[in-house]
Design a protein around this motif. Sequence first.
Motif, PDB file in Angstrom:
ATOM      1  N   ASP A 116       0.808  -1.217   0.000  1.00 10.44           N
ATOM      2  CA  ASP A 116       0.000   0.000   0.000  1.00 10.44           C
ATOM      3  C   ASP A 116       0.846   1.273   0.000  1.00 10.44           C
ATOM      4  O   ASP A 116       1.997   1.283   0.444  1.00 10.44           O
ATOM      5  N   LEU A 117       0.246   2.358  -0.473  1.00 10.62           N
ATOM      6  CA  LEU A 117       0.947   3.646  -0.490  1.00 10.62           C
ATOM      7  C   LEU A 117       1.423   4.044   0.903  1.00 10.62           C
ATOM      8  O   LEU A 117       2.464   4.692   1.057  1.00 10.62           O
ATOM      9  N   ALA A 118       0.691   3.619   1.932  1.00  6.05           N
ATOM     10  CA  ALA A 118       1.058   3.982   3.296  1.00  6.05           C
ATOM     11  C   ALA A 118       2.337   3.307   3.757  1.00  6.05           C
ATOM     12  O   ALA A 118       3.064   3.846   4.595  1.00  6.05           O
ATOM     13  N   THR A 119       2.619   2.114   3.214  1.00 10.00           N
ATOM     14  CA  THR A 119       3.798   1.362   3.669  1.00 10.00           C
ATOM     15  C   THR A 119       4.959   1.400   2.694  1.00 10.00           C
ATOM     16  O   THR A 119       6.086   1.073   3.079  1.00 10.00           O
ATOM     17  N   ARG A 120       4.725   1.786   1.462  1.00  4.65           N
ATOM     18  CA  ARG A 120       5.798   1.811   0.460  1.00  4.65           C
ATOM     19  C   ARG A 120       7.066   2.510   0.935  1.00  4.65           C
ATOM     20  O   ARG A 120       8.172   1.999   0.726  1.00  4.65           O
ATOM     21  N   PRO A 121       6.960   3.701   1.546  1.00  3.26           N
ATOM     22  CA  PRO A 121       8.187   4.401   1.937  1.00  3.26           C
ATOM     23  C   PRO A 121       9.074   3.610   2.892  1.00  3.26           C
ATOM     24  O   PRO A 121      10.273   3.897   3.000  1.00  3.26           O
ATOM     25  N   GLN A 122       8.513   2.602   3.558  1.00  2.00           N
ATOM     26  CA  GLN A 122       9.318   1.837   4.505  1.00  2.00           C
ATOM     27  C   GLN A 122      10.363   0.974   3.813  1.00  2.00           C
ATOM     28  O   GLN A 122      11.322   0.512   4.455  1.00  2.00           O
ATOM     29  N   ALA A 123      10.203   0.748   2.511  1.00  2.00           N
ATOM     30  CA  ALA A 123      11.257   0.046   1.773  1.00  2.00           C
ATOM     31  C   ALA A 123      12.556   0.837   1.804  1.00  2.00           C
ATOM     32  O   ALA A 123      13.652   0.263   1.710  1.00  2.00           O
ATOM     33  N   GLN A 124      12.453   2.177   1.946  1.00  2.00           N
ATOM     34  CA  GLN A 124      13.623   3.052   2.006  1.00  2.00           C
ATOM     35  C   GLN A 124      14.065   3.343   3.444  1.00  2.00           C
ATOM     36  O   GLN A 124      15.122   3.949   3.649  1.00  2.00           O
ATOM     37  N   SER A 125      13.296   2.907   4.418  1.00  2.00           N
ATOM     38  CA  SER A 125      13.589   3.226   5.812  1.00  2.00           C
ATOM     39  C   SER A 125      14.503   2.178   6.428  1.00  2.00           C
ATOM     40  O   SER A 125      14.211   0.971   6.386  1.00  2.00           O
ATOM     41  N   LEU A 126      15.578   2.631   7.047  1.00  2.00           N
ATOM     42  CA  LEU A 126      16.515   1.720   7.701  1.00  2.00           C
ATOM     43  C   LEU A 126      16.086   1.387   9.132  1.00  2.00           C
ATOM     44  O   LEU A 126      16.796   0.664   9.837  1.00  2.00           O
ATOM     45  N   THR A 127      14.935   1.896   9.558  1.00  2.00           N
ATOM     46  CA  THR A 127      14.382   1.525  10.865  1.00  2.00           C
ATOM     47  C   THR A 127      13.213   0.555  10.729  1.00  2.00           C
ATOM     48  O   THR A 127      12.573   0.213  11.720  1.00  2.00           O
ATOM     49  N   SER A 128      12.929   0.108   9.517  1.00  2.00           N
ATOM     50  CA  SER A 128      11.813  -0.791   9.234  1.00  2.00           C
ATOM     51  C   SER A 128      12.331  -2.111   8.665  1.00  2.00           C
ATOM     52  O   SER A 128      13.346  -2.150   7.960  1.00  2.00           O
ATOM     53  N   GLY A 129      11.593  -3.186   8.947  1.00  2.28           N
ATOM     54  CA  GLY A 129      11.931  -4.483   8.376  1.00  2.28           C
ATOM     55  C   GLY A 129      11.237  -4.779   7.070  1.00  2.28           C
ATOM     56  O   GLY A 129      11.362  -5.884   6.530  1.00  2.28           O
ATOM     57  N   LEU A 130      10.517  -3.806   6.521  1.00  2.00           N
ATOM     58  CA  LEU A 130       9.732  -4.022   5.300  1.00  2.00           C
ATOM     59  C   LEU A 130      10.542  -3.653   4.058  1.00  2.00           C
ATOM     60  O   LEU A 130      11.274  -2.659   4.049  1.00  2.00           O
ATOM     61  N   GLY A 131      10.373  -4.460   2.997  1.00  2.33           N
ATOM     62  CA  GLY A 131      11.045  -4.174   1.729  1.00  2.33           C
ATOM     63  C   GLY A 131      12.539  -4.398   1.790  1.00  2.33           C
ATOM     64  O   GLY A 131      13.311  -3.632   1.213  1.00  2.33           O
ATOM     65  N   LYS A 132      12.945  -5.487   2.447  1.00  3.12           N
ATOM     66  CA  LYS A 132      14.359  -5.724   2.706  1.00  3.12           C
ATOM     67  C   LYS A 132      14.770  -7.153   2.336  1.00  3.12           C
ATOM     68  O   LYS A 132      13.939  -8.045   2.182  1.00  3.12           O
ATOM     69  N   VAL A 133      16.075  -7.342   2.218  1.00  3.17           N
ATOM     70  CA  VAL A 133      16.689  -8.654   2.408  1.00  3.17           C
ATOM     71  C   VAL A 133      17.397  -8.573   3.742  1.00  3.17           C
ATOM     72  O   VAL A 133      18.210  -7.662   3.967  1.00  3.17           O
TER      73      VAL A 133
END
Length: 409
Positions: free
Chosen positions: A208-225
């Motif tokens: 969702d648009l609300a969570t997309r930016p977390q792929a760029q956030s280094l404090t989030s576990g979303l959108g990562k390896v």
Amino acid sequence: MKNSLLIVIATTLALSACNPDVADNTDPATGSKNGLPVETNPPNSTYQPAFAGQTRIAGVQTTSRYEARVLNRALTSPWGITALPDGRLLVTEKAGTMRIVTAAGELSGPIQGLPRVNAAGQGGLLGLRVDPDFANNRMVYWVFSEPLAEGNVTAVAKGRLAADETRIEGATVIYRATPAYNGTAHYGGRIVFDQAGNLLISTGERSDLATRPQAQSLTSGLGKVIRITKEGVPASGNPLASQTGTRPEIYSYGHRNPQGLAIHPVTGDVWESEHGPRGGDELNRVQPGANYGWPTITYGIEYSGQRVGEGIQQREGLEQPVYYWDPVVSPSGMTFYSSNRIPEWQNNLFIGALSGMHIVRLVIENNRVVGEERLLASEGQRFRDITQGTDGGLYAITDQGRLYRIDRE
């Protein structure tokens, strides 16, 4: 007598050719004999690749004789597959079950003892691997969408397969990609062991648009390896561990919905595939600490037809994909082929394509894709995962419940 023998031989050959459980590489749609790209449909955008060969590379066609045999049709939405040391296969089913399948295709009953999953949407019981020392410790590791009070998370668990193989003992969640979110899409969900014996796990940015930016956030576990030990703690030597305010488990970031992870059998490099929106499916060679750009850069557009963000494909400091697809093929589970049973396939990458309904074969040289082939394109199946068995054959599962074995004739 001679004529009767010829009739028997001809009849046998005809029956073999009509066997619905066997496909071979005589289908001209599986590759390109003249070197043209295998994709012939127009792209979704006018975006241009950053370098030659980044998309629509020349087609190749396997010259060795091989066949694909359906071993089982009774799986229910299988999602992950991995080989056991004795040659059997361990398979997850999306709704929350795990089963063992023999090399002959015989299917066990559901293995008990797994934690509850949220199987709504794209969630469920996802990727899995067995411990490199499974023959001694019988440990299994898997990814699943875990329902929590505050929302759903991509979670990693481990447990011991009991001696009677009817249950998992001591199932324990060792990692959660937080924050939780009340959506049911883009969990990622693949898991592999690196050459040091640590776990690499792909997590989605939850769509969702609300969570997309977390792929760029280094404090989030979303959108990562992420890279963790078998105990679930950040692995030693992780690239961002020394940076204040970052998650030390992060290995790479800026990913959308990464459903493919594989380790190159020669170099040990980590390779990852992820779903783009309309266009922009990606294949990446994952470098420690690198940013793969989503949603800042992409070769895809929104499902509505609008651009994603600023509609840019390149920015300094953001990694380019080694390869991308437009239109999408929806790349899912993948594996490198290390067997010598079909020599021309050695070190090639095989990827299950969902919307593409084929298995992608990529020839890779010097970390660049130099050839692409579409295998089993006439089967009409959504290929969810593929692995190499201990016998050197490839085993692939489909959303429609099939298990294939692909090997030389």
